[in-house]
Design an enzyme around this catalytic site. Structure first.
Site, PDB file in Angstrom:
ATOM      1  N   TYR A 294       0.846  -1.194   0.000  1.00  0.00           N
ATOM      2  CA  TYR A 294       0.000   0.000   0.000  1.00  0.00           C
ATOM      3  C   TYR A 294       0.882   1.245   0.000  1.00  0.00           C
ATOM      4  O   TYR A 294       1.666   1.475   0.928  1.00  0.00           O
ATOM      5  CB  TYR A 294      -0.893  -0.033   1.231  1.00  0.00           C
ATOM      6  CG  TYR A 294      -2.115   0.835   1.172  1.00  0.00           C
ATOM      7  CD1 TYR A 294      -3.328   0.319   0.718  1.00  0.00           C
ATOM      8  CD2 TYR A 294      -2.081   2.155   1.600  1.00  0.00           C
ATOM      9  CE1 TYR A 294      -4.478   1.108   0.695  1.00  0.00           C
ATOM     10  CE2 TYR A 294      -3.222   2.939   1.583  1.00  0.00           C
ATOM     11  CZ  TYR A 294      -4.418   2.425   1.122  1.00  0.00           C
ATOM     12  OH  TYR A 294      -5.561   3.185   1.093  1.00  0.00           O
ATOM     13  N   TYR A 344      -5.838   5.373  -6.995  1.00  0.00           N
ATOM     14  CA  TYR A 344      -6.081   5.229  -5.563  1.00  0.00           C
ATOM     15  C   TYR A 344      -7.485   4.687  -5.377  1.00  0.00           C
ATOM     16  O   TYR A 344      -8.469   5.423  -5.436  1.00  0.00           O
ATOM     17  CB  TYR A 344      -5.926   6.584  -4.859  1.00  0.00           C
ATOM     18  CG  TYR A 344      -6.226   6.535  -3.381  1.00  0.00           C
ATOM     19  CD1 TYR A 344      -5.375   5.881  -2.505  1.00  0.00           C
ATOM     20  CD2 TYR A 344      -7.365   7.153  -2.862  1.00  0.00           C
ATOM     21  CE1 TYR A 344      -5.652   5.842  -1.146  1.00  0.00           C
ATOM     22  CE2 TYR A 344      -7.644   7.120  -1.509  1.00  0.00           C
ATOM     23  CZ  TYR A 344      -6.782   6.450  -0.655  1.00  0.00           C
ATOM     24  OH  TYR A 344      -7.057   6.403   0.689  1.00  0.00           O
TER      25      TYR A 344
END
Length: 390
Positions: A294, A344
């Site tokens: 991430y 995102y």
């Protein structure tokens, strides 16, 4: 813990395009992604009997189900803490199938995070309320700690102080992500790589974070389909088996602002998750052929490598500089471009890339990938997966 390992698989992935202005509702984005994932799995909407998403998701299960042709549901759940929920959705799906609560579970996330509510604006522009979260943030906002970049900047500065990391070390993560996105036709930054010099020249957002240390804001949707390992054998796609799945919240955990711990230069909740993944799977870091970590902010990639055991404490900067994360390195990273380069989507697109790596269909495929580790949001209660070919 071992009972969960290898008993379920992700057999379908589907997404909308990734944009800055989708021009349609978040419900429509969710439905498009869900329908695409079900089709990719070779199933019909009526086969789905379970649904899992984020507490932050704006579209209720009943609306997505009704608009996609999904019928009766025997299991549904939601996972909190923003991006930290991503891999947790698959963990919930795997647990439900393993427990006999459902047979075909869809996990999804969809939002207009650029054209709609922009998470990067933080707390200052949000209306006051009386929630516990808002009370916790009230200890930070008077001191200028209002946005995610400001919160992470505090962590990054301490990490630099303790381990000698530099802005260039963070920049190498951004350069790598954009290089992978440049060759990914579905990435927002397709065809637009950057250099380390360009990273260093980008404007400050919250020192020591430059603009190019921060992930983009995206509109779009991503969905996944999870079934039992037995059922996966009869479906058209190469299964990505859930070899490990874990969630973790560390001691004295806060949302992006865990400043009251004895040390703020690590992310112990990811260490907790890593320990559980290795225990479940029987694997070690050396058994993993690729990683999808991430990358909402570049500084948090380095301690993830350390917490998961790919290198020692404080050694991540050298690990990156030595080329381990390149396509021909020991641990190719974010082959889709990550959230810095592709989109995102609260980490859900990262899980999809993990599936493609196991299938052998990534646009930046680094060879056969028997096992890939995928992580969810950092700085918050988090989750992670190990996906495998068997």
């Amino acid at each position: 813990m071992a009972n969960l390992s290898g008993r379920t698989a992700i057999v379908g992935i589907g997404a909308t395009e990734f944009s800055k202005a989708s021009g349609r509702s978040e419900l429509q984005l969710a439905c498009e992604a869900v329908v695409a994932a079900i089709a990719d799995a070779g199933l019909q909407p009526g086969d789905v009997d379970g649904m899992v998403t984020f507490t932050a998701e704006s579209s209720a299960e009943i609306h997505v189900a009704r608009n996609t042709g999904i019928g009766d549901l025997s299991f549904f759940s939601r996972v909190p803490h923003g991006g930290g929920a991503a891999c947790g959705t698959v963990a919930h799906a795997a647990a439900a199938i393993n427990a006999g609560l459902a047979e075909v579970v869809v996990c999804w996330r969809a939002f207009n995070e650029r054209s709609g509510e922009r998470f990067g604006l933080g707390q200052a522009s949000r209306p006051m309320d009386t929630s516990a979260d808002r009370a916790a943030y009230s200890w930070m906002t008077p001191f200028g700690l209002s946005t995610p970049a400001q919160w992470v900047g505090m962590f990054a500065r301490r990490y630099m102080h303790e381990y000698g990391a530099t802005s260039e070390d963070f920049g190498r993560i951004a350069v790598l992500a954009r290089a992978r996105a440049a060759t990914n036709p579905k990435a927002w930054f397709h065809g637009r790589p950057i250099t380390l010099e360009e990273h260093q020249a980008s404007r400050w957002i919250a020192e020591p974070l430059h603009l190019l240390d921060c992930c983009q804001e995206s509109d779009g949707g991503q969905a996944l389909v999870v079934v039992s390992a037995e059922r996966a054998k009869d479906l058209p796609q190469v299964p990505a088996y859930v070899v490990g799945a874990a969630q973790g919240s560390g001691r004295d955990q806060h949302m992006m602002t865990s400043y009251y711990r004895p040390s703020i230069s690590g992310i112990p909740e990811m260490g907790l998750v890593g320990d559980r993944l290795w225990a479940q799977s029987g694997l070690r870091p050396t058994d993993v052929r690729a990683a999808v970590l991430y990358d909402h902010f570049t500084p948090f990639v380095l301690p993830q490598l350390e917490e998961l055991g790919f290198c020692g404490r404080g050694e991540a900067a050298s690990f990156v500089a030595d080329g381990h994360l390149e396509l021909d390195g020991s641990l190719p990273l974010n082959t889709h471009g990550g959230q810095l380069g592709e989109a995102y989507l609260h980490g859900m697109n990262g899980i999809a890339e993990g599936v493609r790596l196991v299938r052998g269909t990534s646009v930046n495929q680094p060879g056969d990938v028997d096992n890939v580790v995928v992580t969810a949001g950092t700085g918050v209660p988090t989750s992670a997966l190990i996906l495998g070919a068997r």
